[in-house]
Scaffold this active site. Structure first.
Site, mmCIF file in Angstrom:
data_model
loop_
_atom_site.group_PDB
_atom_site.id
_atom_site.type_symbol
_atom_site.label_atom_id
_atom_site.label_comp_id
_atom_site.label_asym_id
_atom_site.label_seq_id
_atom_site.Cartn_x
_atom_site.Cartn_y
_atom_site.Cartn_z
ATOM 1 N N LYS A 1 -6.903 2.849 -2.014
ATOM 2 C CA LYS A 1 -7.158 2.727 -0.575
ATOM 3 C C LYS A 1 -7.524 4.102 -0.048
ATOM 4 O O LYS A 1 -6.879 5.099 -0.380
ATOM 5 C CB LYS A 1 -5.914 2.182 0.128
ATOM 6 C CG LYS A 1 -6.041 2.044 1.647
ATOM 7 C CD LYS A 1 -4.770 1.427 2.226
ATOM 8 C CE LYS A 1 -4.755 1.428 3.745
ATOM 9 N NZ LYS A 1 -3.516 0.829 4.297
ATOM 10 N N ASP B 1 0.863 -1.175 0.000
ATOM 11 C CA ASP B 1 0.000 0.000 0.000
ATOM 12 C C ASP B 1 0.904 1.230 0.000
ATOM 13 O O ASP B 1 1.636 1.456 0.975
ATOM 14 C CB ASP B 1 -0.890 0.019 1.243
ATOM 15 C CG ASP B 1 -1.854 -1.161 1.328
ATOM 16 O OD1 ASP B 1 -1.851 -1.999 0.400
ATOM 17 O OD2 ASP B 1 -2.615 -1.224 2.318
ATOM 18 N N LYS C 1 -9.948 -0.465 -1.189
ATOM 19 C CA LYS C 1 -9.702 -0.897 0.183
ATOM 20 C C LYS C 1 -10.154 0.241 1.084
ATOM 21 O O LYS C 1 -9.574 1.330 1.069
ATOM 22 C CB LYS C 1 -8.226 -1.209 0.419
ATOM 23 C CG LYS C 1 -7.903 -1.555 1.884
ATOM 24 C CD LYS C 1 -6.436 -1.927 2.046
ATOM 25 C CE LYS C 1 -6.039 -2.114 3.501
ATOM 26 N NZ LYS C 1 -4.613 -2.522 3.653
#
Length: 219
Positions: free
Chosen positions: A154, A93, A179
């Protein structure tokens, strides 16, 4: 989906500034027991990969790059990503450079993320920190992730005020899989994010979410 499928969508997370290996071990143990993924600091990847909990259970290891502010130099992010992958990360990430996005340096921001994507053969999620962006900036951040060939968007690092909202998830999921992270501490909140279109949940409360969840199927 049933509880097992829900667990597979949760990145059980420990990323605080005082995180210890003991805390990482606890997260790995929980992830193995419940069938979750584990999101941990990159400095612990080597040790985590050597634990029986990971090798025996096949826990997916997620780690973070350019965390938490995204202001690392591109070469540093790229090096971090390669190092994390070599240390055992299955996914990463990476934090988008929010300041540069806000000054409309979109090409530079896209190059920054694309360098990371090109450097590693594993899924890359782009953290855009929705709580710090207006609606136009959110759309531009999503376009950056798409143009950089990232795999996911995300919502949040968990270090800025606020976190994922269902409204943001609905918008972001029209670009890439999402996400949702930040402020998700109950089954009901997690379910609302999934119902809004999220594919993955990032939370330090993974165990609480699952233990609060009824063993049922839902759309």
């Amino acid at each position: 989906m049933n509880i097992e499928e829900l667990a597979a969508r949760i990145d059980h997370t420990v990323l605080g500034p005082t995180t210890t290996m003991d805390e990482v071990t606890d997260v790995l143990s929980d992830a193995a027991a419940y069938g979750m993924n584990a999101c941990i600091p990159p400095c612990y990847l080597d040790a985590a990969g050597d634990t029986d909990m990971v090798t025996d259970s096949g826990v997916t290891l997620v780690s973070v790059i350019g965390f938490p502010h995204g202001q690392h130099a591109s070469i540093a992010k790229r090096k971090e990503a390669v190092t994390a992958w070599q240390a055992g990360a299955d996914e990463i990430d990476v934090v988008l450079n929010i300041g540069r996005l806000k000054t409309s340096a979109t090409e530079t921001v896209t190059h920054d993320i694309a360098e990371v994507v090109a450097a590693v053969p594993i899924p890359v999620k782009v953290i855009i920190e929705t709580t710090l962006l207006n609606d136009d900036e959110k759309r531009r951040a999503c376009k950056v992730a798409v143009d950089a060939d990232a795999d996911f968007i995300k919502t949040s690092t968990g270090f800025a005020n606020g976190g994922a909202t269902t409204a943001d998830v609905e918008v972001l999921s029209s670009y890439l899989p999402v996400k949702a992270s930040g402020g998700i501490s109950s089954y009901e909140t997690a379910k609302s994010m999934l119902d809004a279109g999220a594919e993955r949940i990032g939370a330090s409360a993974g165990v609480e979410i699952l233990e609060d969840a009824p063993d049922i199927y839902y759309d």
